[in-house]
Design a protein around this motif. Structure first.
Motif, PDB file in Angstrom:
ATOM      1  N   ARG A 244       0.823  -1.211   0.000  1.00 20.64           N
ATOM      2  CA  ARG A 244       0.000   0.000   0.000  1.00 20.64           C
ATOM      3  C   ARG A 244       0.857   1.261   0.000  1.00 20.64           C
ATOM      4  O   ARG A 244       0.338   2.354   0.187  1.00 20.64           O
ATOM      5  CB  ARG A 244      -0.928  -0.010   1.206  1.00 20.64           C
ATOM      6  CG  ARG A 244      -1.962  -1.107   1.139  1.00 20.64           C
ATOM      7  CD  ARG A 244      -2.904  -1.055   2.340  1.00 20.64           C
ATOM      8  NE  ARG A 244      -3.927  -2.080   2.251  1.00 20.64           N
ATOM      9  CZ  ARG A 244      -3.830  -3.276   2.810  1.00 20.64           C
ATOM     10  NH1 ARG A 244      -2.774  -3.586   3.536  1.00 20.64           N
ATOM     11  NH2 ARG A 244      -4.785  -4.164   2.680  1.00 20.64           N
ATOM     12  N   GLY A 245       2.162   1.088  -0.133  1.00 25.01           N
ATOM     13  CA  GLY A 245       3.035   2.244  -0.261  1.00 25.01           C
ATOM     14  C   GLY A 245       3.732   2.680   1.009  1.00 25.01           C
ATOM     15  O   GLY A 245       4.458   3.669   1.003  1.00 25.01           O
ATOM     16  N   ILE A 246       3.530   1.976   2.102  1.00 28.21           N
ATOM     17  CA  ILE A 246       4.187   2.351   3.360  1.00 28.21           C
ATOM     18  C   ILE A 246       5.612   1.788   3.358  1.00 28.21           C
ATOM     19  O   ILE A 246       5.825   0.628   2.999  1.00 28.21           O
ATOM     20  CB  ILE A 246       3.388   1.828   4.568  1.00 28.21           C
ATOM     21  CG1 ILE A 246       2.009   2.508   4.574  1.00 28.21           C
ATOM     22  CG2 ILE A 246       4.135   2.084   5.867  1.00 28.21           C
ATOM     23  CD1 ILE A 246       1.037   1.913   5.560  1.00 28.21           C
ATOM     24  N   ASP A 247       6.562   2.626   3.760  1.00 30.97           N
ATOM     25  CA  ASP A 247       7.945   2.160   3.739  1.00 30.97           C
ATOM     26  C   ASP A 247       8.710   2.507   5.011  1.00 30.97           C
ATOM     27  O   ASP A 247       9.929   2.524   5.025  1.00 30.97           O
ATOM     28  CB  ASP A 247       8.682   2.690   2.509  1.00 30.97           C
ATOM     29  CG  ASP A 247       8.764   4.202   2.484  1.00 30.97           C
ATOM     30  OD1 ASP A 247       8.252   4.845   3.420  1.00 30.97           O
ATOM     31  OD2 ASP A 247       9.335   4.742   1.529  1.00 30.97           O
ATOM     32  N   LEU A 248       8.001   2.762   6.093  1.00 29.60           N
ATOM     33  CA  LEU A 248       8.648   3.039   7.369  1.00 29.60           C
ATOM     34  C   LEU A 248       7.895   2.290   8.462  1.00 29.60           C
ATOM     35  O   LEU A 248       6.676   2.429   8.585  1.00 29.60           O
ATOM     36  CB  LEU A 248       8.635   4.550   7.660  1.00 29.60           C
ATOM     37  CG  LEU A 248       9.283   4.992   8.962  1.00 29.60           C
ATOM     38  CD1 LEU A 248      10.776   4.702   8.933  1.00 29.60           C
ATOM     39  CD2 LEU A 248       9.030   6.465   9.197  1.00 29.60           C
ATOM     40  N   PHE A 249       8.614   1.488   9.251  1.00 28.42           N
ATOM     41  CA  PHE A 249       7.989   0.668  10.268  1.00 28.42           C
ATOM     42  C   PHE A 249       8.742   0.782  11.587  1.00 28.42           C
ATOM     43  O   PHE A 249       9.959   0.948  11.595  1.00 28.42           O
ATOM     44  CB  PHE A 249       7.981  -0.815   9.840  1.00 28.42           C
ATOM     45  CG  PHE A 249       7.279  -1.037   8.541  1.00 28.42           C
ATOM     46  CD1 PHE A 249       5.916  -1.197   8.509  1.00 28.42           C
ATOM     47  CD2 PHE A 249       7.992  -1.075   7.354  1.00 28.42           C
ATOM     48  CE1 PHE A 249       5.250  -1.395   7.311  1.00 28.42           C
ATOM     49  CE2 PHE A 249       7.345  -1.271   6.156  1.00 28.42           C
ATOM     50  CZ  PHE A 249       5.974  -1.432   6.137  1.00 28.42           C
ATOM     51  N   ASP A 250       7.995   0.682  12.657  1.00 33.28           N
ATOM     52  CA  ASP A 250       8.589   0.701  13.984  1.00 33.28           C
ATOM     53  C   ASP A 250       7.708  -0.162  14.877  1.00 33.28           C
ATOM     54  O   ASP A 250       6.563   0.194  15.153  1.00 33.28           O
ATOM     55  CB  ASP A 250       8.654   2.135  14.516  1.00 33.28           C
ATOM     56  CG  ASP A 250       9.301   2.197  15.886  1.00 33.28           C
ATOM     57  OD1 ASP A 250       9.950   1.214  16.294  1.00 33.28           O
ATOM     58  OD2 ASP A 250       9.146   3.230  16.550  1.00 33.28           O
ATOM     59  N   CYS A 251       8.216  -1.307  15.299  1.00 36.09           N
ATOM     60  CA  CYS A 251       7.407  -2.216  16.099  1.00 36.09           C
ATOM     61  C   CYS A 251       8.331  -3.041  16.997  1.00 36.09           C
ATOM     62  O   CYS A 251       9.454  -3.361  16.613  1.00 36.09           O
ATOM     63  CB  CYS A 251       6.596  -3.145  15.192  1.00 36.09           C
ATOM     64  SG  CYS A 251       5.453  -4.203  16.094  1.00 36.09           S
ATOM     65  N   VAL A 252       7.823  -3.396  18.159  1.00 35.48           N
ATOM     66  CA  VAL A 252       8.617  -4.177  19.110  1.00 35.48           C
ATOM     67  C   VAL A 252       8.595  -5.673  18.808  1.00 35.48           C
ATOM     68  O   VAL A 252       9.387  -6.424  19.379  1.00 35.48           O
ATOM     69  CB  VAL A 252       8.125  -3.970  20.566  1.00 35.48           C
ATOM     70  CG1 VAL A 252       8.208  -2.517  20.960  1.00 35.48           C
ATOM     71  CG2 VAL A 252       6.727  -4.521  20.763  1.00 35.48           C
ATOM     72  N   LEU A 253       7.699  -6.109  17.946  1.00 34.00           N
ATOM     73  CA  LEU A 253       7.484  -7.551  17.762  1.00 34.00           C
ATOM     74  C   LEU A 253       8.753  -8.347  17.447  1.00 34.00           C
ATOM     75  O   LEU A 253       8.989  -9.387  18.076  1.00 34.00           O
ATOM     76  CB  LEU A 253       6.432  -7.794  16.675  1.00 34.00           C
ATOM     77  CG  LEU A 253       5.947  -9.233  16.598  1.00 34.00           C
ATOM     78  CD1 LEU A 253       4.870  -9.494  17.632  1.00 34.00           C
ATOM     79  CD2 LEU A 253       5.446  -9.536  15.209  1.00 34.00           C
ATOM     80  N   PRO A 254       9.598  -7.907  16.504  1.00 34.07           N
ATOM     81  CA  PRO A 254      10.789  -8.723  16.213  1.00 34.07           C
ATOM     82  C   PRO A 254      11.696  -8.920  17.440  1.00 34.07           C
ATOM     83  O   PRO A 254      12.158 -10.033  17.698  1.00 34.07           O
ATOM     84  CB  PRO A 254      11.521  -7.930  15.123  1.00 34.07           C
ATOM     85  CG  PRO A 254      10.494  -7.026  14.548  1.00 34.07           C
ATOM     86  CD  PRO A 254       9.513  -6.736  15.639  1.00 34.07           C
ATOM     87  N   THR A 255      11.920  -7.857  18.182  1.00 31.96           N
ATOM     88  CA  THR A 255      12.822  -7.990  19.335  1.00 31.96           C
ATOM     89  C   THR A 255      12.134  -8.672  20.515  1.00 31.96           C
ATOM     90  O   THR A 255      12.734  -9.511  21.182  1.00 31.96           O
ATOM     91  CB  THR A 255      13.373  -6.613  19.760  1.00 31.96           C
ATOM     92  OG1 THR A 255      12.292  -5.705  19.944  1.00 31.96           O
ATOM     93  CG2 THR A 255      14.350  -6.078  18.724  1.00 31.96           C
ATOM     94  N   ARG A 256      10.863  -8.339  20.758  1.00 31.53           N
ATOM     95  CA  ARG A 256      10.160  -8.980  21.880  1.00 31.53           C
ATOM     96  C   ARG A 256      10.046 -10.476  21.643  1.00 31.53           C
ATOM     97  O   ARG A 256      10.343 -11.284  22.528  1.00 31.53           O
ATOM     98  CB  ARG A 256       8.783  -8.347  22.082  1.00 31.53           C
ATOM     99  CG  ARG A 256       8.065  -8.917  23.308  1.00 31.53           C
ATOM    100  CD  ARG A 256       6.701  -8.311  23.516  1.00 31.53           C
ATOM    101  NE  ARG A 256       5.867  -8.569  22.369  1.00 31.53           N
ATOM    102  CZ  ARG A 256       4.898  -7.761  21.950  1.00 31.53           C
ATOM    103  NH1 ARG A 256       4.631  -6.645  22.590  1.00 31.53           N
ATOM    104  NH2 ARG A 256       4.185  -8.067  20.890  1.00 31.53           N
ATOM    105  N   ASN A 257       9.615 -10.861  20.452  1.00 32.73           N
ATOM    106  CA  ASN A 257       9.512 -12.297  20.160  1.00 32.73           C
ATOM    107  C   ASN A 257      10.881 -12.966  20.232  1.00 32.73           C
ATOM    108  O   ASN A 257      11.013 -14.078  20.747  1.00 32.73           O
ATOM    109  CB  ASN A 257       8.896 -12.520  18.781  1.00 32.73           C
ATOM    110  CG  ASN A 257       7.385 -12.373  18.804  1.00 32.73           C
ATOM    111  OD1 ASN A 257       6.790 -12.047  19.824  1.00 32.73           O
ATOM    112  ND2 ASN A 257       6.772 -12.603  17.662  1.00 32.73           N
ATOM    113  N   GLY A 258      11.880 -12.305  19.701  1.00 28.64           N
ATOM    114  CA  GLY A 258      13.224 -12.872  19.733  1.00 28.64           C
ATOM    115  C   GLY A 258      13.714 -13.097  21.154  1.00 28.64           C
ATOM    116  O   GLY A 258      14.321 -14.126  21.454  1.00 28.64           O
ATOM    117  N   ARG A 259      13.439 -12.136  22.022  1.00 29.71           N
ATOM    118  CA  ARG A 259      13.857 -12.283  23.427  1.00 29.71           C
ATOM    119  C   ARG A 259      13.189 -13.477  24.089  1.00 29.71           C
ATOM    120  O   ARG A 259      13.719 -14.075  25.009  1.00 29.71           O
ATOM    121  CB  ARG A 259      13.536 -11.016  24.226  1.00 29.71           C
ATOM    122  CG  ARG A 259      14.423  -9.851  23.924  1.00 29.71           C
ATOM    123  CD  ARG A 259      14.296  -8.732  24.962  1.00 29.71           C
ATOM    124  NE  ARG A 259      12.938  -8.364  25.289  1.00 29.71           N
ATOM    125  CZ  ARG A 259      12.216  -7.437  24.661  1.00 29.71           C
ATOM    126  NH1 ARG A 259      12.733  -6.782  23.658  1.00 29.71           N
ATOM    127  NH2 ARG A 259      10.988  -7.164  25.038  1.00 29.71           N
TER     128      ARG A 259
END
Ligand code: ZN
Length: 127
Positions: A15-30
């Motif tokens: 949909r054209g969005i190209d900037l993301f900020d979310c805790v999911l990758p690090t929280r899940n990784g931890r």
């Protein structure tokens, strides 16, 4: 933004969005829930107790290059901070690679197929 799952961010890219900020990758990784080229991997599962393979053979993060699933699982089981850090690094590397793949798919005019592949991978149950 709460758009942390790989399939959600891929839809947003479409949909054209190209900037993301979310805790999911690090929280899940931890917590040992790792995104891989074969689907989600729950590192704390008993099945990985003696598994000598890397978390994701397709990944070049420090955890995948130097340690086995069994060792990383052990780190999580004893709440050793290194396990959490390596899990977060792995997931961040997965997301960076996913975004590189999305850019390549857009450039090569095959984003729809790429998006379908991402959703197919996400539909696999965690292992
Ligand atoms: Zn990795």
């Amino acid at each position: 933004m709460g758009i942390g799952r790989p399939e959600d961010s891929t839809d947003a890219i479409g949909r054209g969005i190209d900037l993301f900020d979310c805790v999911l990758p690090t929280r899940n990784g931890r917590h040992g829930l790792l995104f891989t080229s074969e689907g989600l991997l729950r590192l704390r599962n008993q099945r990985y107790r003696d598994d000598p393979r890397p978390v994701d053979p397709a990944c070049d993060c420090p955890g995948c290059r130097h340690y086995s699933r069994a060792y990383l699982r052990h780190l999580h089981q004893i709440d050793e901070m290194l396990g959490a850090r390596l899990g977060a690094l792995h997931n961040l590397r997965f997301y960076l690679r996913r975004l590189q793949d999305a850019r390549a798919a857009i450039r090569d005019a095959r984003f729809a197929a790429f998006r379908a592949q991402v959703h197919e991978l996400a539909s696999r149950s965690p292992s």
